[in-house]
Design a protein around this motif. Sequence first.
Motif, PDB file in Angstrom:
ATOM      1  N   PHE A 195     -18.857  84.819   0.270  1.00  0.00           N
ATOM      2  CA  PHE A 195     -18.476  86.101   0.878  1.00  0.00           C
ATOM      3  C   PHE A 195     -18.862  86.143   2.352  1.00  0.00           C
ATOM      4  O   PHE A 195     -18.066  86.526   3.215  1.00  0.00           O
ATOM      5  CB  PHE A 195     -19.144  87.248   0.115  1.00  0.00           C
ATOM      6  CG  PHE A 195     -18.730  88.602   0.596  1.00  0.00           C
ATOM      7  CD1 PHE A 195     -17.443  89.080   0.380  1.00  0.00           C
ATOM      8  CD2 PHE A 195     -19.625  89.406   1.282  1.00  0.00           C
ATOM      9  CE1 PHE A 195     -17.054  90.319   0.829  1.00  0.00           C
ATOM     10  CE2 PHE A 195     -19.241  90.652   1.743  1.00  0.00           C
ATOM     11  CZ  PHE A 195     -17.944  91.120   1.516  1.00  0.00           C
ATOM     12  N   ASP A 196     -20.079  85.712   2.657  1.00  0.00           N
ATOM     13  CA  ASP A 196     -20.513  85.725   4.054  1.00  0.00           C
ATOM     14  C   ASP A 196     -19.664  84.800   4.915  1.00  0.00           C
ATOM     15  O   ASP A 196     -19.340  85.123   6.063  1.00  0.00           O
ATOM     16  CB  ASP A 196     -21.997  85.323   4.162  1.00  0.00           C
ATOM     17  CG  ASP A 196     -22.936  86.446   3.715  1.00  0.00           C
ATOM     18  OD1 ASP A 196     -22.576  87.629   3.883  1.00  0.00           O
ATOM     19  OD2 ASP A 196     -24.026  86.144   3.195  1.00  0.00           O
ATOM     20  N   VAL A 197     -19.320  83.641   4.356  1.00  0.00           N
ATOM     21  CA  VAL A 197     -18.535  82.694   5.145  1.00  0.00           C
ATOM     22  C   VAL A 197     -17.139  83.259   5.420  1.00  0.00           C
ATOM     23  O   VAL A 197     -16.663  83.255   6.556  1.00  0.00           O
ATOM     24  CB  VAL A 197     -18.430  81.330   4.427  1.00  0.00           C
ATOM     25  CG1 VAL A 197     -17.413  80.434   5.134  1.00  0.00           C
ATOM     26  CG2 VAL A 197     -19.801  80.671   4.388  1.00  0.00           C
ATOM     27  N   HIS A 238     -15.520  87.206  12.975  1.00  0.00           N
ATOM     28  CA  HIS A 238     -15.880  86.567  14.230  1.00  0.00           C
ATOM     29  C   HIS A 238     -14.647  86.124  14.992  1.00  0.00           C
ATOM     30  O   HIS A 238     -14.517  86.340  16.212  1.00  0.00           O
ATOM     31  CB  HIS A 238     -16.794  85.371  13.963  1.00  0.00           C
ATOM     32  CG  HIS A 238     -17.613  84.978  15.151  1.00  0.00           C
ATOM     33  ND1 HIS A 238     -17.166  84.101  16.103  1.00  0.00           N
ATOM     34  CD2 HIS A 238     -18.853  85.361  15.551  1.00  0.00           C
ATOM     35  CE1 HIS A 238     -18.109  83.946  17.034  1.00  0.00           C
ATOM     36  NE2 HIS A 238     -19.139  84.707  16.721  1.00  0.00           N
ATOM     37  N   ARG A 239     -13.719  85.491  14.257  1.00  0.00           N
ATOM     38  CA  ARG A 239     -12.469  85.063  14.892  1.00  0.00           C
ATOM     39  C   ARG A 239     -11.735  86.263  15.503  1.00  0.00           C
ATOM     40  O   ARG A 239     -11.298  86.227  16.650  1.00  0.00           O
ATOM     41  CB  ARG A 239     -11.580  84.406  13.825  1.00  0.00           C
ATOM     42  CG  ARG A 239     -10.152  84.101  14.237  1.00  0.00           C
ATOM     43  CD  ARG A 239     -10.061  82.832  15.052  1.00  0.00           C
ATOM     44  NE  ARG A 239      -8.681  82.512  15.392  1.00  0.00           N
ATOM     45  CZ  ARG A 239      -8.330  81.479  16.160  1.00  0.00           C
ATOM     46  NH1 ARG A 239      -9.253  80.676  16.657  1.00  0.00           N
ATOM     47  NH2 ARG A 239      -7.075  81.252  16.447  1.00  0.00           N
ATOM     48  N   ALA A 242     -15.908  86.516   5.121  1.00  0.00           N
ATOM     49  CA  ALA A 242     -15.915  87.743   5.918  1.00  0.00           C
ATOM     50  C   ALA A 242     -16.407  87.459   7.329  1.00  0.00           C
ATOM     51  O   ALA A 242     -15.830  87.932   8.326  1.00  0.00           O
ATOM     52  CB  ALA A 242     -16.789  88.802   5.252  1.00  0.00           C
ATOM     53  N   GLY A 243     -17.471  86.671   7.433  1.00  0.00           N
ATOM     54  CA  GLY A 243     -18.037  86.374   8.744  1.00  0.00           C
ATOM     55  C   GLY A 243     -17.057  85.641   9.637  1.00  0.00           C
ATOM     56  O   GLY A 243     -16.870  86.009  10.797  1.00  0.00           O
ATOM     57  N   ALA A 244     -16.426  84.611   9.095  1.00  0.00           N
ATOM     58  CA  ALA A 244     -15.515  83.819   9.922  1.00  0.00           C
ATOM     59  C   ALA A 244     -14.329  84.649  10.385  1.00  0.00           C
ATOM     60  O   ALA A 244     -13.940  84.590  11.558  1.00  0.00           O
ATOM     61  CB  ALA A 244     -15.038  82.594   9.137  1.00  0.00           C
TER      62      ALA A 244
END
Lengths: 215, 215, 215, 215
Positions: free
Chosen positions: A176-178, A185-186, A180-182
């Motif tokens: 989930f962090d990867v 961030h993008r 949502a984070g990516a």
Amino acid sequence: MVAVMCSHTRPKSARTGRTGRPRSVEADAAILEATRAALVELGWSKLTMGDVATRAGVAKTTLYRRWTNKNELVVDAVAVLFDELELPDRGSLVADVEGVVLQFAALLARPEARTALMAVVAESTCDDALRVRIRSAIVDRQKRLVVQGRERAQARGELPYEEDPGAAARNTDLIFDVVAGAVVHRALVSAEPVDDEWARRFTLLLVSGIGSLQN
Amino acid sequence: MVAVMCSHTRPKSARTGRTGRPRSVEADAAILEATRAALVELGWSKLTMGDVATRAGVAKTTLYRRWTNKNELVVDAVAVLFDELELPDRGSLVADVEGVVLQFAALLARPEARTALMAVVAESTCDDALRVRIRSAIVDRQKRLVVQGRERAQARGELPYEEDPGAAARNTDLIFDVVAGAVVHRALVSAEPVDDEWARRFTLLLVSGIGSLQN
Amino acid sequence: MVAVMCSHTRPKSARTGRTGRPRSVEADAAILEATRAALVELGWSKLTMGDVATRAGVAKTTLYRRWTNKNELVVDAVAVLFDELELPDRGSLVADVEGVVLQFAALLARPEARTALMAVVAESTCDDALRVRIRSAIVDRQKRLVVQGRERAQARGELPYEEDPGAAARNTDLIFDVVAGAVVHRALVSAEPVDDEWARRFTLLLVSGIGSLQN
Amino acid sequence: MVAVMCSHTRPKSARTGRTGRPRSVEADAAILEATRAALVELGWSKLTMGDVATRAGVAKTTLYRRWTNKNELVVDAVAVLFDELELPDRGSLVADVEGVVLQFAALLARPEARTALMAVVAESTCDDALRVRIRSAIVDRQKRLVVQGRERAQARGELPYEEDPGAAARNTDLIFDVVAGAVVHRALVSAEPVDDEWARRFTLLLVSGIGSLQN
DNA sequence: AATTAAGCGAGACGGTACGTCTGGTCTTTAA
DNA sequence: TTAAAGACCAGACGTACCGTCTCGCTTAATT
């Protein structure tokens, strides 16, 4: 998905007594709608409680009777947007991931969503109560997408079944962090488009990586 | 790394003419330092220009003469923190990635860094000038870490050399968004610790995924 | 009359030493002229030292080197205007008084004179140094008109010669206050025109009254 | 005399609608009182709106909601002082005039009255709205003293009755300007005391002169 | 001619006050 | 009891001037 219980979003709206004039239900809706509209036009820092009240055709008092401050109001106004995300079965893990990445990107393209999300996260960096509210109203609710995706992939035989429930939870969180984070961030930090091509390459990286976690 | 040219951070301080009293260099430094201190204590939304001026022992006018608003001031005050990140050679791609992940997490554990980063990102969602400033002052500068990491891995034979420079750039961006996004999301949105264990599992996922991009 | 020594108007301009670059005489003139022009346009309270300096094409420092504050500057800029008043011999006491009343009214019709006079008087109500400066620069200098008028009337036989010099001085002061006070009050407080008709009636009242003082 | 209607002094306080919290009457009084106190201590130019608000125990907003600027505030704060002037019947025109001259002089001896009066007059030389306000709030209201004095003198047989009402009005204005102007000029410009002796001699001049106007 | 002491413009400095805006509370009348 | 309206206190905002202080440069009178 949209039908998830929402009582947490209006904690002060619950009727405490039974006498006196009842609270206006239209007011609640009008306030949240006005909040989203104001966010689009003004952004977080220029959004004011007085302005929201005026847009909603409501007195400031009415607003403060329901939400104690700007942060809480905005979290509630925005949380519902994230409930729109779904995970339609596209037949493969890769297709499912690509689908949800693009859905999330579409959501972040909407000004009220991007602005509000980042604003409340920013405030939460020095406000513990707000952080808790965000987790329960937004973050934890959307992990359902990861869980559902894994279950489908396991049913299709694309992923093995986890034996250790602790490890499963940790992987859910990590993925989930990867994702949502990516995407965030993008879209918001790098400020580059999350298009089909990027989604394809990101999904390739992610799904390949997930395979290696099983060992 | 720290020695990277910083002239972009004080764009209005450069001498434009040659007459008149020159701007105080001490004032510049004192203001940026005071801004970081105020961020730690007060957070973004309670930080006021007047307070920064007082802490810096400077008049408000002096502050406004250099930065037109809070956002610009905070970006400049914080950008320098990110220049501290380094990529010491730990002998393998996995170790290098784990190292930088933990370094970044340590940086985000500092209140002034986390607060300021998220605050300016939040404001940038409805302020194009600010978004550009953030990209040039923070984002683009730190992509050096990804580039350096790949070069080392290629030198060690862990990764093949890219033939297509366009593909290389796209991969740099992708990896940067995944690393920075995942760490930020874990630390600030999910509000869970970025510890050795998480770093190890994230690195495993990432490095495995990177391998599949080459084909 | 205009040729009266004016050294009191530039107290700080006197050469104290003999070395170094001498002060610019043009600057002095330009500043006083600019002060009068600014008074006309802006009035007292919106007149700023910086603006006067700009109009005079002079640095603020140059201005402060000569006058310590706005009050002193304005007194000096305006005092010279009152030296224009004259008492041409019109053949009778009544005609002389009417003439000087209309002259004074014409002076008060000029914006820079009326504004400046009242402004400095207003400030002087709580600034003793300024009051003294006004008395010496404006009030005492114009009493010459009363003295001259009486001498002419005595020469014509319209008024008897005073034996007691103390009584003469007291009468000079009284008449001066009545004339100047009435004209100023009519023009600036009541804001009614000081025209020929008013001057005639006022003079009638005054000259009749003066007669009774002699007994 | 003190009971004269004062509604003009709080033009913005009148209730315009009927909903909403009404304006605090105590605030009005406290502000005007604080203004007079501040004038005594600080004088006109050093009086600040913020300081008045603090003294009155009131927020600056409350102050600006009622008066748009310092001038208007001070006019209202001071106008009431002039309503204290009375014309007690002392048995003769001469005694009545001497009495009112000394009363007026006593009023001008009070710092808040002298400072405020001259300050607002000074500002009014380049502010038409202010001039109008001063006329209606101060000047026209005090002409009642002249009218009353003449009526008494006529009743006593000291003065003949006027047949032409226009001439009567012109004489009222003339006498008012002479009395008020002379006293103000003596007290504030010449800065000499208005004592019994001066009042006696001024009254002698005035009353003698008035007699000659009748023909 | 070189020195020197002040004056000069420009413009930054630490401050104070401005008049406005917002936040969050309180007080009124009406429903 | 709640609603709308709007006044209340508190305090930050960004601007304008204040009067002072460097700067680097004239500009005479004195060496």
